[in-house]
Design a protein around this motif. Sequence first.
Motif, mmCIF file in Angstrom:
data_model
loop_
_atom_site.group_PDB
_atom_site.id
_atom_site.type_symbol
_atom_site.label_atom_id
_atom_site.label_comp_id
_atom_site.label_asym_id
_atom_site.label_seq_id
_atom_site.Cartn_x
_atom_site.Cartn_y
_atom_site.Cartn_z
ATOM 1 N N GLN A 1 12.391 4.044 -1.891
ATOM 2 C CA GLN A 1 11.158 3.495 -1.332
ATOM 3 C C GLN A 1 10.623 4.412 -0.229
ATOM 4 O OE1 GLN A 1 11.269 -0.258 1.035
ATOM 5 N NE2 GLN A 1 9.965 -1.063 -0.609
ATOM 6 N N GLY A 2 9.322 4.721 -0.296
ATOM 7 C CA GLY A 2 8.701 5.580 0.695
ATOM 8 C C GLY A 2 8.772 7.060 0.384
ATOM 9 N N GLN A 3 9.471 7.438 -0.685
ATOM 10 C CA GLN A 3 9.567 8.849 -1.068
ATOM 11 C C GLN A 3 8.255 9.318 -1.676
ATOM 12 O OE1 GLN A 3 12.950 9.787 -3.559
ATOM 13 N NE2 GLN A 3 11.916 11.562 -4.471
ATOM 14 N N PRO B 1 -0.529 12.356 0.185
ATOM 15 C CA PRO B 1 0.740 11.975 -0.438
ATOM 16 C C PRO B 1 0.740 10.529 -0.930
ATOM 17 C CG PRO B 1 1.122 13.119 1.646
ATOM 18 C CD PRO B 1 -0.338 12.821 1.583
ATOM 19 N N ILE B 2 1.380 10.308 -2.069
ATOM 20 C CA ILE B 2 1.550 8.981 -2.654
ATOM 21 C C ILE B 2 3.041 8.641 -2.585
ATOM 22 C CG2 ILE B 2 1.349 7.613 -4.764
ATOM 23 C CD1 ILE B 2 -0.942 9.560 -5.567
ATOM 24 N N LEU B 3 3.360 7.422 -2.170
ATOM 25 C CA LEU B 3 4.742 7.019 -1.933
ATOM 26 C C LEU B 3 5.230 6.069 -3.014
ATOM 27 C CD1 LEU B 3 4.302 6.171 1.873
ATOM 28 C CD2 LEU B 3 4.733 8.412 0.829
ATOM 29 N N ALA B 4 6.512 6.147 -3.311
ATOM 30 C CA ALA B 4 7.115 5.168 -4.215
ATOM 31 C C ALA B 4 7.125 3.817 -3.516
ATOM 32 C CB ALA B 4 8.535 5.589 -4.574
ATOM 33 N N ALA B 5 6.616 2.789 -4.170
ATOM 34 C CA ALA B 5 6.503 1.472 -3.549
ATOM 35 C C ALA B 5 7.853 0.794 -3.374
ATOM 36 C CB ALA B 5 5.583 0.577 -4.362
ATOM 37 N N GLY B 6 8.853 1.245 -4.093
ATOM 38 C CA GLY B 6 10.184 0.657 -3.980
ATOM 39 C C GLY B 6 11.219 1.561 -4.620
ATOM 40 N N THR C 1 0.847 -1.194 0.000
ATOM 41 C CA THR C 1 0.000 0.000 0.000
ATOM 42 C C THR C 1 0.884 1.246 0.000
ATOM 43 O OG1 THR C 1 -0.125 -0.103 2.405
ATOM 44 C CG2 THR C 1 -1.906 -1.132 1.175
ATOM 45 N N PRO C 2 1.084 1.884 -1.154
ATOM 46 C CA PRO C 2 1.960 3.057 -1.243
ATOM 47 C C PRO C 2 1.267 4.351 -0.850
ATOM 48 C CG PRO C 2 1.131 2.539 -3.406
ATOM 49 C CD PRO C 2 0.549 1.497 -2.475
ATOM 50 N N TYR D 1 -3.322 2.063 -8.457
ATOM 51 C CA TYR D 1 -1.961 1.553 -8.277
ATOM 52 C C TYR D 1 -1.812 0.224 -9.002
ATOM 53 C CZ TYR D 1 1.973 -0.614 -5.699
ATOM 54 O OH TYR D 1 3.142 -1.246 -5.344
ATOM 55 N N GLU D 2 -0.764 0.109 -9.809
ATOM 56 C CA GLU D 2 -0.506 -1.122 -10.539
ATOM 57 C C GLU D 2 0.911 -1.624 -10.287
ATOM 58 O OE1 GLU D 2 -3.318 -0.318 -14.514
ATOM 59 O OE2 GLU D 2 -1.147 -0.573 -14.703
ATOM 60 N N VAL D 3 1.048 -2.943 -10.270
ATOM 61 C CA VAL D 3 2.355 -3.587 -10.257
ATOM 62 C C VAL D 3 2.457 -4.421 -11.528
ATOM 63 C CG1 VAL D 3 3.880 -5.224 -9.094
ATOM 64 C CG2 VAL D 3 2.469 -3.660 -7.748
#
Length: 428
Positions: free
Chosen positions: A340-342, A288-293, A251-252, A360-362
Amino acid sequence: MAWNAGLFDGAAAASAETVAQIREEAAARAEHQAFTEIYLAREERELRVGDGETLAGLLLRAGASSAETSAALSSISGVYNPRQIRPGQPVSLFFLRQHGAQPRLTGVAFRSAPGESITANRTTAGRFAARQVMMPLTFEIARIAGPVQTSLYSSALELGATDREVSALADAFSYDVDFQRDVRPGDPFELVFERFYDDEGNTVRTGDLLFLSLQTRAGSRQFYSFLAPGDSRPDWYDADGKSARRFLMKTPINGARLSSGFGMRRHPILGYSRMHRGTDFAAPIGTPILAAGDGVVSRAGPFSSFGNYVRIRHSNGYDTAYAHLSRFARGVRPGVRVRQGQVIGYVGTTGRSTGPHLHYEVLRGSQQVNPMGLRMPTGRNLTGRALELFMIERERIDTLRHVRASEVTPSAAQTPPPAGGGATGGGR
């Protein structure tokens, strides 16, 4: 004659001693009477700020004159902004009663923040002098533990944690816990952290978060904070020294509601069923949206029905995509490396969207996969000397946990703290 003279001198000396004693007792009585009169003439009133009421309005309501109110506020404004006072805030007012006249305002005192007080006192010149007083603080290792009530966030705050601790907990578990689906009322959690509190038990600030645990239907997880040799900041590890971090976060985004999962669904705009190849998180615009990795931004800009769109290329053939953003974070553009988390952007409703949310897509290669079903490898695992040092720190933290747990009954550990937000379960 000599004998009679000596007798006379002795009597005179005794008389003088008696007179001095009488005068001393009279002076003491007069001083006591004067002090008593002043003390009895002093009156203290405590009022609470009403809804929509200003500090000036409270002073006038308490009986202060317009001139006294203006003078007191003028002095207070030098150390505190009176507009920051909140409804329900208690304020102590001191008056001096005068014969046949309106009582005079002589002092104002209130808590401006946990650990801080504002006082304003009348000077001999008739003006007011205000100052900010910092209260002495006490340090403790606080432990809070209990079941989730309506939400993990509100339950942790009620037991004495702050936003800082809840945010750290969310970050640590964001790699393999879906907070919307996995966490339910009754799930037990525990936090151990450093706390500084004032004389009323109010939390002034918190320090390091040492331990956290959460038990859900997906299993029980416990993490310890540890600064490994050579690292610049602590990280989270389980009891065996395995990192809590994973390659990608599930969950980012923090505090969002899962509004649509991966799979077939009836499209809310197009009106027919189609494959939904991502996960939607409903959240207010600007969240805010975070980078997942860790990775490199490969795309950042408008993209078809996705609206404002960010795509990040990670290692091992994985990409993540984030759609419908209201705007991008500063510096996010193609070619930029992110960690990650930025924060990479903010929730919006651009493109083909019925409301503010993050899509959100992977992607593995060019194929979308279900983010909630990923079983990604963990990050760094401690070995050698680092693992030995971690085990020592783990034992120290466990000792603190057990000491704090033994200081309160199980029911007390689940009781909200006194007014002011002090954590329960900690020794004082």
